[in-house]
Design a protein around this motif. Structure first.
Motif, mmCIF file in Angstrom:
data_model
loop_
_atom_site.group_PDB
_atom_site.id
_atom_site.type_symbol
_atom_site.label_atom_id
_atom_site.label_comp_id
_atom_site.label_asym_id
_atom_site.label_seq_id
_atom_site.Cartn_x
_atom_site.Cartn_y
_atom_site.Cartn_z
ATOM 1 N N ASN A 93 0.833 -1.207 0.000
ATOM 2 C CA ASN A 93 0.000 0.000 0.000
ATOM 3 C C ASN A 93 0.865 1.254 0.000
ATOM 4 O O ASN A 93 0.554 2.233 -0.676
ATOM 5 C CB ASN A 93 -0.931 0.005 1.213
ATOM 6 C CG ASN A 93 -2.025 -1.027 1.094
ATOM 7 O OD1 ASN A 93 -2.168 -1.686 0.075
ATOM 8 N ND2 ASN A 93 -2.794 -1.178 2.156
ATOM 9 N N LYS A 94 1.956 1.205 0.739
ATOM 10 C CA LYS A 94 2.855 2.352 0.814
ATOM 11 C C LYS A 94 3.512 2.624 -0.538
ATOM 12 O O LYS A 94 3.608 3.775 -0.974
ATOM 13 C CB LYS A 94 3.917 2.089 1.882
ATOM 14 C CG LYS A 94 4.759 3.276 2.227
ATOM 15 C CD LYS A 94 5.687 2.936 3.379
ATOM 16 C CE LYS A 94 6.515 4.137 3.775
ATOM 17 N NZ LYS A 94 7.414 3.840 4.885
ATOM 18 N N GLN A 98 2.979 5.987 -2.882
ATOM 19 C CA GLN A 98 4.073 6.823 -3.393
ATOM 20 C C GLN A 98 4.018 6.932 -4.910
ATOM 21 O O GLN A 98 4.232 8.008 -5.470
ATOM 22 C CB GLN A 98 5.428 6.259 -2.967
ATOM 23 C CG GLN A 98 5.762 6.502 -1.519
ATOM 24 C CD GLN A 98 7.107 5.897 -1.132
ATOM 25 O OE1 GLN A 98 7.576 4.963 -1.760
ATOM 26 N NE2 GLN A 98 7.692 6.442 -0.082
ATOM 27 N N SER A 103 -2.181 9.078 -0.202
ATOM 28 C CA SER A 103 -1.810 8.644 1.139
ATOM 29 C C SER A 103 -2.088 7.138 1.251
ATOM 30 O O SER A 103 -2.956 6.611 0.550
ATOM 31 C CB SER A 103 -2.613 9.404 2.197
ATOM 32 O OG SER A 103 -3.937 8.925 2.245
ATOM 33 N N PRO A 104 -1.358 6.440 2.116
ATOM 34 C CA PRO A 104 -1.608 5.001 2.287
ATOM 35 C C PRO A 104 -3.043 4.692 2.700
ATOM 36 O O PRO A 104 -3.604 3.666 2.300
ATOM 37 C CB PRO A 104 -0.613 4.588 3.373
ATOM 38 C CG PRO A 104 0.506 5.575 3.256
ATOM 39 C CD PRO A 104 -0.163 6.864 2.860
#
Length: 137
Positions: A93-94, A98, A103-104
């Motif tokens: 997810n991160k 990115q 946002s996550p």
């Protein structure tokens, strides 16, 4: 597929001929039956691995177009489709956040929404269903 089967049969025939040609009885007495079985097993394992690679090789997808009808009928938004495509690359997810500039937590909510719309419970099943519906290549 028939070509591969015929190649496999031909290689088996060549193997039998080679065993006969080098006088199997002589080699079995000289090296022992266990070593001969091991040589034959290794040869067949290599041949099986080669055929497995040939049969499962995938051709690259050219000119892929998203199934807009499926996307519309499921109610998948453009951003959710981008998240789904990034999800197919195997990122966390991160990483997806990115890559897409989100946002996550937003990625989590998009993924949860996708799971609901695709009626799946996990990432792998979401990717499988999306590929089946031609939403992702």
């Amino acid at each position: 597929m028939w070509r591969t089967i015929l190649i496999y049969a031909g290689l088996l025939a060549v193997g039998v001929f080679a065993l006969e040609w080098v006088q199997y009885q002589f080699l079995a007495r000289r090296f022992g039956l266990e070593i001969m079985f091991m040589i034959i097993a290794v040869a067949f394992a290599a041949l099986g691995a080669w055929i497995g690679i040939v049969l499962t090789r995938r051709k690259p997808v050219e000119g892929f177009e998203v199934n807009v009808a499926a996307q519309t009928s499921l109610g998948i938004t453009r951003r959710e489709l981008e998240v789904l495509q990034a999800l197919c690359s195997g990122g966390s997810n991160k990483d997806i956040a990115q890559k897409l500039g989100l946002s996550p937590n937003t990625v989590k909510s998009h993924i949860a929404s996708l799971f609901s719309k695709l009626e799946v419970t996990g990432r792998v099943s979401a990717i499988e269903k999306a590929r089946f519906l031609s939403l992702v290549p």
